[in-house]
Design a protein around this motif. Structure first.
Motif, mmCIF file in Angstrom:
data_model
loop_
_atom_site.group_PDB
_atom_site.id
_atom_site.type_symbol
_atom_site.label_atom_id
_atom_site.label_comp_id
_atom_site.label_asym_id
_atom_site.label_seq_id
_atom_site.Cartn_x
_atom_site.Cartn_y
_atom_site.Cartn_z
ATOM 1 N N GLU A 182 1.178 -1.513 0.067
ATOM 2 C CA GLU A 182 -0.055 -0.234 -0.572
ATOM 3 C C GLU A 182 0.758 1.104 -0.110
ATOM 4 O O GLU A 182 2.044 1.432 0.398
ATOM 5 C CB GLU A 182 -1.376 -0.119 1.255
ATOM 6 C CG GLU A 182 -1.850 1.212 1.283
ATOM 7 C CD GLU A 182 -2.457 1.106 2.830
ATOM 8 O OE1 GLU A 182 -3.781 1.188 2.732
ATOM 9 O OE2 GLU A 182 -2.203 1.388 3.264
ATOM 10 N N CYS A 214 -6.312 6.441 -10.497
ATOM 11 C CA CYS A 214 -7.322 5.647 -9.479
ATOM 12 C C CYS A 214 -8.604 4.424 -10.501
ATOM 13 O O CYS A 214 -8.718 3.907 -10.925
ATOM 14 C CB CYS A 214 -7.718 5.758 -9.044
ATOM 15 S SG CYS A 214 -7.264 5.815 -7.636
ATOM 16 N N ARG A 254 -6.230 -0.934 -6.390
ATOM 17 C CA ARG A 254 -7.792 -0.360 -5.817
ATOM 18 C C ARG A 254 -7.209 0.674 -4.692
ATOM 19 O O ARG A 254 -6.120 0.945 -4.141
ATOM 20 C CB ARG A 254 -8.025 -1.490 -4.711
ATOM 21 C CG ARG A 254 -8.802 -1.862 -4.104
ATOM 22 C CD ARG A 254 -8.487 -2.511 -2.653
ATOM 23 N NE ARG A 254 -7.752 -2.647 -1.788
ATOM 24 C CZ ARG A 254 -6.842 -3.251 -0.936
ATOM 25 N NH1 ARG A 254 -7.417 -4.364 -1.934
ATOM 26 N NH2 ARG A 254 -6.192 -2.647 -0.557
ATOM 27 N N CYS A 255 -8.074 1.549 -4.917
ATOM 28 C CA CYS A 255 -7.919 3.421 -4.505
ATOM 29 C C CYS A 255 -8.467 3.574 -3.336
ATOM 30 O O CYS A 255 -9.914 3.312 -3.477
ATOM 31 C CB CYS A 255 -8.027 3.748 -5.215
ATOM 32 S SG CYS A 255 -6.801 4.249 -6.709
ATOM 33 N N ARG A 256 -8.444 3.843 -1.930
ATOM 34 C CA ARG A 256 -9.273 5.041 -0.657
ATOM 35 C C ARG A 256 -9.390 5.740 -1.068
ATOM 36 O O ARG A 256 -7.743 6.138 -0.213
ATOM 37 C CB ARG A 256 -9.453 3.512 0.085
ATOM 38 C CG ARG A 256 -9.392 2.229 0.184
ATOM 39 C CD ARG A 256 -9.567 0.572 1.505
ATOM 40 N NE ARG A 256 -8.515 0.899 1.501
ATOM 41 C CZ ARG A 256 -7.765 1.045 3.222
ATOM 42 N NH1 ARG A 256 -8.861 1.183 3.503
ATOM 43 N NH2 ARG A 256 -5.749 0.788 3.352
ATOM 44 N N ASP A 282 -9.468 8.299 2.109
ATOM 45 C CA ASP A 282 -10.147 9.056 3.485
ATOM 46 C C ASP A 282 -10.239 10.555 3.464
ATOM 47 O O ASP A 282 -8.959 11.051 3.560
ATOM 48 C CB ASP A 282 -8.717 8.275 4.651
ATOM 49 C CG ASP A 282 -9.162 8.501 6.357
ATOM 50 O OD1 ASP A 282 -10.277 9.792 5.840
ATOM 51 O OD2 ASP A 282 -8.181 8.782 6.724
ATOM 52 N N TRP A 319 -5.184 9.571 0.221
ATOM 53 C CA TRP A 319 -5.195 8.075 -0.797
ATOM 54 C C TRP A 319 -4.286 7.037 -0.314
ATOM 55 O O TRP A 319 -3.343 7.195 -0.172
ATOM 56 C CB TRP A 319 -4.785 8.860 -1.840
ATOM 57 C CG TRP A 319 -5.881 10.003 -2.398
ATOM 58 C CD1 TRP A 319 -5.481 11.102 -1.785
ATOM 59 C CD2 TRP A 319 -6.414 9.994 -3.674
ATOM 60 N NE1 TRP A 319 -6.474 11.965 -2.447
ATOM 61 C CE2 TRP A 319 -6.987 11.078 -3.772
ATOM 62 C CE3 TRP A 319 -7.010 9.307 -4.401
ATOM 63 C CZ2 TRP A 319 -7.660 11.756 -4.832
ATOM 64 C CZ3 TRP A 319 -7.507 9.305 -5.517
ATOM 65 C CH2 TRP A 319 -7.852 10.888 -5.694
#
Length: 168
Positions: free
Chosen positions: A125, A142, A148-150, A152, A162
């Motif tokens: 990550e 992304c 896979r992008c998250r 916050d 990110w």
């Protein structure tokens, strides 16, 4: 007073001035009052001042601030995998300190290099810090289905965090 008006300093940096102000108040009290009264008042002022400092420190540490990098470091979490990168942010020296000097800084024009780095480390990550309302091109990065992008946006009032992982 000058430190509290400065935008580049935490409000807590003013606290070291409190003992000097307390000494000045005590000196003024000695000059203006009889000795027995002065001692009672000095102890009262000292206890009140100490309690006030503790309360101000607690409140100051709990209030979110874009200058408090300890809060941003806590939002990133302990496991940073492939590292932490700040995009278009030359500052964040406090975050670099909390990360042990491992904060990398890049420009948004260099996102292709960042993509290559993510692809070269599948499963790791990468944490990317950007100013909250700043478009940097990360959204285009992304769009890749292998990533896979998250995002916050709730942990920090001023920055978006990110988390991008290349899924093998």
């Amino acid at each position: 007073m000058a430190l509290s008006l400065s935008r580049s300093r935490l409000p807590l940096y003013v606290l070291p001035l409190v003992p000097a102000v307390a000494l000045l108040v005590a000196r003024a009290a000695l000059v203006l009052r009889p000795r027995a009264t002065v001692m009672r008042r000095a102890w009262g002022l000292a206890v009140t001042g100490a309690l006030l400092c503790v309360v101000l420190k607690g409140v100051g540490a709990a209030v979110p601030s874009e200058k408090n990098m300890a809060q941003l470091r806590a939002a990133i979490g302990e496991d940073t995998g492939a590292g932490v990168v700040a995009v278009d942010l030359d500052e964040l020296y406090g975050l670099d300190f909390y990360l042990g000097g491992r904060l990398e800084r890049i420009r948004s024009r260099d996102l292709a290099k960042l993509k290559a780095r993510i692809d070269a480390n599948p499963g790791d990550e990468l944490v990317i810090i950007v100013r909250r309302n700043r478009v940097t091109g990360l959204d285009k990065l992304c769009d890749d289905p292998a990533l896979r992008c998250r995002i916050d946006t709730t942990s920090s009032p001023d920055y978006s965090i990110w988390r991008i992982v290349h899924t093998p």
